[in-house]
Design a protein around this motif. Sequence first.
Motif, PDB file in Angstrom:
ATOM      1  N   THR A 114      58.154  19.455 -54.333  1.00 29.56           N
ATOM      2  CA  THR A 114      59.508  18.991 -54.643  1.00 29.56           C
ATOM      3  C   THR A 114      59.591  18.649 -56.126  1.00 29.56           C
ATOM      4  O   THR A 114      58.623  18.133 -56.702  1.00 29.56           O
ATOM      5  N   PRO A 115      60.715  18.920 -56.766  1.00 32.50           N
ATOM      6  CA  PRO A 115      60.862  18.581 -58.185  1.00 32.50           C
ATOM      7  C   PRO A 115      61.300  17.142 -58.420  1.00 32.50           C
ATOM      8  O   PRO A 115      61.405  16.703 -59.562  1.00 32.50           O
ATOM      9  N   ASN A 116      61.569  16.389 -57.367  1.00 35.79           N
ATOM     10  CA  ASN A 116      62.067  15.019 -57.523  1.00 35.79           C
ATOM     11  C   ASN A 116      61.020  14.125 -58.195  1.00 35.79           C
ATOM     12  O   ASN A 116      59.825  14.225 -57.903  1.00 35.79           O
ATOM     13  N   THR A 155      62.575   1.624 -48.905  1.00 39.90           N
ATOM     14  CA  THR A 155      63.423   0.952 -47.920  1.00 39.90           C
ATOM     15  C   THR A 155      62.573  -0.008 -47.093  1.00 39.90           C
ATOM     16  O   THR A 155      61.630   0.409 -46.418  1.00 39.90           O
ATOM     17  N   TRP A 156      62.910  -1.295 -47.170  1.00 45.16           N
ATOM     18  CA  TRP A 156      62.262  -2.322 -46.346  1.00 45.16           C
ATOM     19  C   TRP A 156      63.047  -2.376 -45.039  1.00 45.16           C
ATOM     20  O   TRP A 156      64.226  -2.746 -45.021  1.00 45.16           O
ATOM     21  N   GLU A 157      62.409  -2.010 -43.935  1.00 43.43           N
ATOM     22  CA  GLU A 157      63.099  -1.820 -42.667  1.00 43.43           C
ATOM     23  C   GLU A 157      63.209  -3.134 -41.892  1.00 43.43           C
ATOM     24  O   GLU A 157      62.213  -3.715 -41.464  1.00 43.43           O
ATOM     25  N   ASN A 158      64.458  -3.580 -41.732  1.00 40.77           N
ATOM     26  CA  ASN A 158      64.753  -4.807 -40.991  1.00 40.77           C
ATOM     27  C   ASN A 158      64.927  -4.446 -39.514  1.00 40.77           C
ATOM     28  O   ASN A 158      65.827  -3.683 -39.162  1.00 40.77           O
ATOM     29  N   PRO A 159      64.093  -4.961 -38.615  1.00 38.33           N
ATOM     30  CA  PRO A 159      64.193  -4.584 -37.208  1.00 38.33           C
ATOM     31  C   PRO A 159      65.428  -5.120 -36.513  1.00 38.33           C
ATOM     32  O   PRO A 159      65.775  -4.656 -35.424  1.00 38.33           O
ATOM     33  N   SER A 160      66.127  -6.079 -37.123  1.00 41.76           N
ATOM     34  CA  SER A 160      67.277  -6.679 -36.444  1.00 41.76           C
ATOM     35  C   SER A 160      68.495  -6.852 -37.351  1.00 41.76           C
ATOM     36  O   SER A 160      69.386  -7.643 -37.042  1.00 41.76           O
ATOM     37  N   GLY A 161      68.552  -6.118 -38.447  1.00 37.18           N
ATOM     38  CA  GLY A 161      69.677  -6.269 -39.357  1.00 37.18           C
ATOM     39  C   GLY A 161      69.663  -5.211 -40.441  1.00 37.18           C
ATOM     40  O   GLY A 161      69.062  -4.141 -40.290  1.00 37.18           O
ATOM     41  N   ALA A 162      70.340  -5.526 -41.548  1.00 38.14           N
ATOM     42  CA  ALA A 162      70.457  -4.579 -42.650  1.00 38.14           C
ATOM     43  C   ALA A 162      69.137  -4.432 -43.396  1.00 38.14           C
ATOM     44  O   ALA A 162      68.438  -5.416 -43.641  1.00 38.14           O
ATOM     45  N   ASP A 163      68.795  -3.184 -43.741  1.00 40.72           N
ATOM     46  CA  ASP A 163      67.590  -2.922 -44.521  1.00 40.72           C
ATOM     47  C   ASP A 163      67.803  -3.325 -45.976  1.00 40.72           C
ATOM     48  O   ASP A 163      68.939  -3.465 -46.450  1.00 40.72           O
ATOM     49  N   VAL A 164      66.711  -3.484 -46.693  1.00 42.77           N
ATOM     50  CA  VAL A 164      66.753  -3.697 -48.141  1.00 42.77           C
ATOM     51  C   VAL A 164      66.324  -2.388 -48.802  1.00 42.77           C
ATOM     52  O   VAL A 164      65.193  -1.934 -48.606  1.00 42.77           O
ATOM     53  N   VAL A 165      67.231  -1.776 -49.569  1.00 39.37           N
ATOM     54  CA  VAL A 165      66.990  -0.462 -50.159  1.00 39.37           C
ATOM     55  C   VAL A 165      66.881  -0.607 -51.675  1.00 39.37           C
ATOM     56  O   VAL A 165      67.756  -1.191 -52.315  1.00 39.37           O
ATOM     57  N   MET A 166      65.804  -0.059 -52.232  1.00 40.10           N
ATOM     58  CA  MET A 166      65.581  -0.039 -53.674  1.00 40.10           C
ATOM     59  C   MET A 166      65.501   1.426 -54.100  1.00 40.10           C
ATOM     60  O   MET A 166      64.502   2.102 -53.853  1.00 40.10           O
ATOM     61  N   ALA A 167      66.561   1.936 -54.731  1.00 41.23           N
ATOM     62  CA  ALA A 167      66.688   3.369 -55.017  1.00 41.23           C
ATOM     63  C   ALA A 167      66.331   3.691 -56.457  1.00 41.23           C
ATOM     64  O   ALA A 167      66.338   2.828 -57.347  1.00 41.23           O
ATOM     65  N   ASP A 168      66.008   4.996 -56.673  1.00 40.93           N
ATOM     66  CA  ASP A 168      65.768   5.561 -58.012  1.00 40.93           C
ATOM     67  C   ASP A 168      64.683   4.813 -58.770  1.00 40.93           C
ATOM     68  O   ASP A 168      64.833   4.467 -59.953  1.00 40.93           O
ATOM     69  N   LEU A 169      63.582   4.576 -58.103  1.00 42.18           N
ATOM     70  CA  LEU A 169      62.445   3.905 -58.734  1.00 42.18           C
ATOM     71  C   LEU A 169      61.443   4.943 -59.230  1.00 42.18           C
ATOM     72  O   LEU A 169      61.398   6.075 -58.730  1.00 42.18           O
TER      73      LEU A 169
END
Length: 221
Positions: free
Chosen positions: A73-75, A81-95
Amino acid sequence: MAVAASSTLAALTILMGGVASADPADPTDIVSDAPAEVGYEPDTPPTLDVTVLTPLCDGDVPYLQYAVVPTGTPNTTVTITWENPSGADVVMADLPLSGRVLWPGAVVDASGKAADWPGWHQENGAWVEGDEFDWVRPAVDVEFKVNPEATVSVAYPPSSPQCATDPPGANPPGTTRLAAHSVEAEQLPRTGSDVARLAAIAVGLLALGATVVVLTRRRRA
């Protein structure tokens, strides 16, 4: 007009005659636009290797150090993504493909010093267990996505004498009662055994004293 029609008919006759003369049994007479398959190999699917995954404490701040190596892949960036088992995840993009990130719920002030920790909140100036980031400890699933993705489970970094990943002077969430119970359970048997040992020594000394008195009286008699 008759001459033109004759010429057109002659051309069609020649063209049809050329096509009809082709030998279908001769492969050299068949023209194909399909690409040759000699030496053809299917494309290798993209992969992602997580080569570094280290929970660490630096300046009383919890971090996750990471490094990923994508292939096919050229990316050149990764989304964590920190996966929350019971709510909204915490996403850290373009790192970047390697580096370190703050643990969700950890806060640093303008000088880079720790100001808050996941699993704790302040009430009336005192640190109290429990907040909206309880789910990131003691362990949490983290997804790394470039084009392919990989998900791994990581443990919250423990405190040490050199670096604390909890508020100053506080026990980690969920361990306060356990610690008190352990201390109490250890102290009670020790206290009982000490009393029994001292009582046994006292009884022995009394018996020894009585024996000495009896022997003395017998010698005098």
